[in-house]
Design an enzyme around this catalytic site. Structure first.
Site, PDB file in Angstrom:
ATOM      1  N   HIS A  99     -43.540  18.264 -30.123  1.00  0.00           N
ATOM      2  CA  HIS A  99     -42.592  17.747 -29.144  1.00  0.00           C
ATOM      3  C   HIS A  99     -41.929  18.917 -28.445  1.00  0.00           C
ATOM      4  CE1 HIS A  99     -38.668  15.690 -27.930  1.00  0.00           C
ATOM      5  NE2 HIS A  99     -39.617  15.238 -27.159  1.00  0.00           N
ATOM      6  N   HIS A 140     -43.193  13.111 -20.568  1.00  0.00           N
ATOM      7  CA  HIS A 140     -42.008  12.289 -20.287  1.00  0.00           C
ATOM      8  C   HIS A 140     -41.199  12.925 -19.161  1.00  0.00           C
ATOM      9  CE1 HIS A 140     -41.648   9.214 -23.668  1.00  0.00           C
ATOM     10  NE2 HIS A 140     -42.903   9.615 -23.592  1.00  0.00           N
ATOM     11  N   GLU A 141     -40.442  12.091 -18.452  1.00  0.00           N
ATOM     12  CA  GLU A 141     -39.718  12.512 -17.243  1.00  0.00           C
ATOM     13  C   GLU A 141     -40.647  13.286 -16.306  1.00  0.00           C
ATOM     14  OE1 GLU A 141     -38.299  13.504 -20.369  1.00  0.00           O
ATOM     15  OE2 GLU A 141     -37.211  11.636 -20.541  1.00  0.00           O
ATOM     16  N   GLU A 197     -37.063   2.747 -25.123  1.00  0.00           N
ATOM     17  CA  GLU A 197     -35.798   3.375 -25.521  1.00  0.00           C
ATOM     18  C   GLU A 197     -34.588   2.679 -24.893  1.00  0.00           C
ATOM     19  OE1 GLU A 197     -36.194   7.466 -24.359  1.00  0.00           O
ATOM     20  OE2 GLU A 197     -36.181   6.998 -22.236  1.00  0.00           O
ATOM     21  N   GLU A 204     -44.431   9.040 -19.122  1.00  0.00           N
ATOM     22  CA  GLU A 204     -43.320   8.095 -19.048  1.00  0.00           C
ATOM     23  C   GLU A 204     -43.140   7.760 -17.570  1.00  0.00           C
ATOM     24  OE1 GLU A 204     -39.405   9.280 -20.181  1.00  0.00           O
ATOM     25  OE2 GLU A 204     -39.196   7.619 -21.556  1.00  0.00           O
ATOM     26  N   GLU A 240     -39.249  19.133 -25.815  1.00  0.00           N
ATOM     27  CA  GLU A 240     -38.175  18.759 -24.890  1.00  0.00           C
ATOM     28  C   GLU A 240     -37.680  20.046 -24.248  1.00  0.00           C
ATOM     29  OE1 GLU A 240     -36.554  15.793 -23.748  1.00  0.00           O
ATOM     30  OE2 GLU A 240     -35.797  17.400 -22.465  1.00  0.00           O
TER      31      GLU A 240
END
Ligand code: NOJ
Length: 673
Positions: free
Chosen positions: A385, A455-456, A480, A474, A387
């Site tokens: 992951h 994501h984003e 979520e 995403e 982020e």
């Protein structure tokens, strides 16, 4: 009509003005291979334009094409220098997808334009007309008087002869494309992010989007009126840089394709592969390492505030907890375990201080090497992951070292994240800056044998054809929101809209599969579905990496879980027996590795009974259908859990009656006997 009124109606665009007022010019025509769609394109008084029809019905009236560059317009001073026609027909295979083979069959028209005087700059416009719609792009050939250039505006228009009900999300005020799609007449919309899906009437559906977004800004649209009494013209509005420019380019240069898919039913839109066909063929020599699959993760626990991403007494990404997840994954046939919060950078305000993220340094209570080995021994892989808190540059600086480390540990998938409305505190995700960053990540990841779950992101445009390691993204209001959204969660119609809107842009990492709807943090917020509908989403929402999103303990001793563990994530074939956007949808998909079929059927807040003919099964064969359906009294509002699991023998002649509870669904596994 006086000139000022005409100018107002046409949004002040000189070319649109000329298209409405002038008749002199050229008109080249092109037909789709089946002859159903026809395109007219040419130059009128210096302005390039196109129009589209289906049989005798106009779909798009003459619409302007061109640009405003930093040093002035490039849309009103052209002559047609050359016209080229060609045709193309090939069938290519997807390493993963909603079916294996895709036919790419189109007729092509290229208009080579040159300015009539002055700099005599050249621009080509390429149109590809398929049986299911149109794609067109601008190509700036290499030339003396146009080397480096800056696009201040793209002038592409879509002049519809009518207003139409359309589903879209607004560009203004939306972060990360995580908004509810709303249906309203085009004329009443403010700003529109594509894809935008139009229901013109009950046998005419269209979707506007783009394909092959490469080194460019994402497409948005702004509605305005046109010369038709009820007509609406959508005008391109590219996402800007913080300094106002839209695109920095150098010839030779090609823009993304503008796509217009045309179908008779909502299902036709879903089954169109026009967007993929307009992307470049696969650039990876070896795709054998790309593995669709199912994953679990230390994730929902954070959103339920049982765990923290940051260090502390509730840290979720511990060695022991991760081993528990790996054990569970191995036992139930999951290929991956996502672990969020494993690396330095989460302590404090990580959305603001993304530069603090390290993508190689685990927290002390997370033994990365030991866990990667443990996972490998059990036939499972950790999913990394990353982020970034939107700190794209910090991430780019670590890409090589991080991916080299992951590769050495057998980690072959990474979920990236950009929780900050601005990348590097200055540029939008869907700007050219963002598009360049995401591409760099995908291409670098491919070099290290790593699959990406972004994501984003910027809105997807079919790039997975070229880089099939871009698995899922995403850019959608996902599960979520059922954890912490103040509005109580995603309304029941949301997932009946997504397959026909955001889903048309590519796979969605929506993360279905919540089994425990109790929310200790926000008791009023939880999935607005029944349990059976959570299962049906595995078929309805396509993603080659598909998460079982709940905490693993919530799957223990749950008979419903057997549907998730049996459901593939890549398909040989997809059909859509029935659907009405926003109301219900039924999808049937055939497994790639067996003769088995899987069906997902979901409804909005309304209960409904649907007939499902199984005529997609092989004639003469017998199958066992295991039906996971809403049980007695099931209701998304009051009683989401009742579920009935039944088995029956079926053939291609069978017709199943599906009873969907309010906010409910049915999931069916059909195994060949
Ligand atoms: C937002 C992502 O969508 C979510 O899946 C993730 O858990 C958080 N960011 C933290 O990265």
């Amino acid at each position: 009509m006086n000139i000022d009124r005409l100018k107002r109606l046409t949004g002040n665009c000189l070319c649109a003005l000329l298209l409405t007022a002038c008749s002199s010019g050229t008109a080249e025509t092109l037909q789709s291979p089946d002859g159903r769609l026809s395109l007219t394109a040419g130059v009128k008084d210096g302005c390039p334009y196109y129009s589209l029809a289906q049989g005798t019905e106009t779909l798009i009236n003459p619409s302007a094409l061109g640009f405003i560059l930093e040093d002035g317009p490039l849309d009103d001073n052209f002559r047609l220098k050359e016209v080229r026609h060609s045709t193309f027909d090939e069938t290519w295979a997807q390493p993963w997808g909603e079916e294996v083979e895709v036919r790419n069959h189109y007729n092509e028209l290229t208009l080579d334009l040159e300015e009539r005087n002055g700099l005599k700059r050249r621009l080509s416009i390429v149109f590809r007309l398929f049986d299911d719609g149109l794609g067109f792009r601008y190509v700036f050939p290499e030339q003396e008087n146009l080397k480096q250039f800056v696009i201040m505006d793209e002038k592409t228009e879509y002049a519809f002869p009518w207003d139409a009900k359309a589903w879209s999300i607004p560009t203004n005020g939306t972060k990360y494309y995580e908004a509810l799609f709303t249906a309203s007449p085009l004329s009443r919309k403010d700003t529109i992010s594509t894809p935008v899906t139009l229901e013109v009437n009950d046998s005419l559906y269209m979707v506007l989007h783009e394909a092959d977004l490469t080194d460019y800004a994402s497409l948005n649209l702004t509605p305005g009126t046109n010369k038709q009494e009820k007509g609406v013209t959508l005008r391109a509005a590219l996402t800007p840089w913080s300094t106002g420019e839209k695109v920095f380019a150098a010839a030779p240069f090609a823009t993304p394709w503008r796509t217009i898919i045309v179908g008779k039913t909502p299902g036709d839109l879903m089954l169109s592969r026009l967007m993929l066909n307009l992307n470049e063929p696969c650039k990876l020599e070896d795709t054998s390492w790309i593995e669709p699959g199912r994953y679990v993760g230390i994730w929902w626990g954070m959103h339920m505030e049982k765990y923290t991403w940051a260090q502390g007494p509730k840290h979720g990404a511990t060695t022991a907890n991760t081993m528990r997840y790996i054990d569970f994954a191995a036992k139930h046939g999951f290929s991956g375990v996502l672990v969020e919060g494993w690396n330095y950078g989460w302590d404090g305000d990580w959305t603001e201080n993304g530069d603090a993220f390290s993508f190689t340094k685990p927290y002390p209570d997370y033994d990365l090497k030991k866990l990667a080995d443990y996972a490998r021994q059990k036939g499972v892989r950790l999913i990394g992951h990353n982020e970034t808190g939107g700190a794209a540059t910090n991430y780019e600086q670590q890409l090589d070292s991080a991916y080299a480390l992951y590769r050495s540990l057998g980690i072959n998938a990474v979920k990236t994240g950009y929780v900050n409305p601005m990348l590097d505190h200055k540029e939008l995700q869907h700007s050219q800056y963002g598009v360049r960053h995401y591409r760099k990540v995908i291409v670098t990841a491919a070099r290290y044998g790593i699959m990406i779950d972004n994501h984003e992101p910027a809105m997807p445009t079919g790039l997975q054809r070229t880089y099939p390691n871009l698995m899922t993204q995403e850019g959608v209001r996902g599960q979520e929101y059922n954890a912490w959204s103040p509005d109580g969660g995603n309304p029941p119609e949301h997932t009946c809209i997504l397959p026909f809107t955001r889903g048309l842009a590519g796979p969605m990492d929506f993360t279905p599969g919540i089994f425990n709807f109790r929310n200790p943090v926000f008791p009023g917020t939880h999935p607005q579905t029944t349990l059976a509908k959570q299962l049906a989403l595995y078929v309805v929402l396509f993603s080659p990496l598909q998460m079982a999103a709940d905490m693993v303990e919530n799957y223990e001793n749950q008979p419903a879980f057997s549907f998730i563990t049996s459901c593939p994530t890549t398909w040989a074939k997809t059909i859509i027996p029935d659907a009405k956007i926003g109301e219900f949808v039924t999808i049937a998909r055939k497994d790639r590795n067996s003769e088995n079929w899987f069906v997902g059927s979901i409804t909005n807040a309304e209960a409904r009974t649907l007939e499902l003919p199984l005529d997609f099964l092989s004639p003469g064969a017998s199958y066992k259908a295991t039906v996971y359906e809403d049980g007695e009294g099931a209701d998304y509002k009051t009683n989401p859990y009742p579920m009935k699991i039944t088995e029956e023998e079926v053939t291609a002649d069978s017709i199943l009656t599906l009873q969907l509870a309010p906010g409910g669904g049915t999931a069916i596994r059909i195994e060949k006997l």
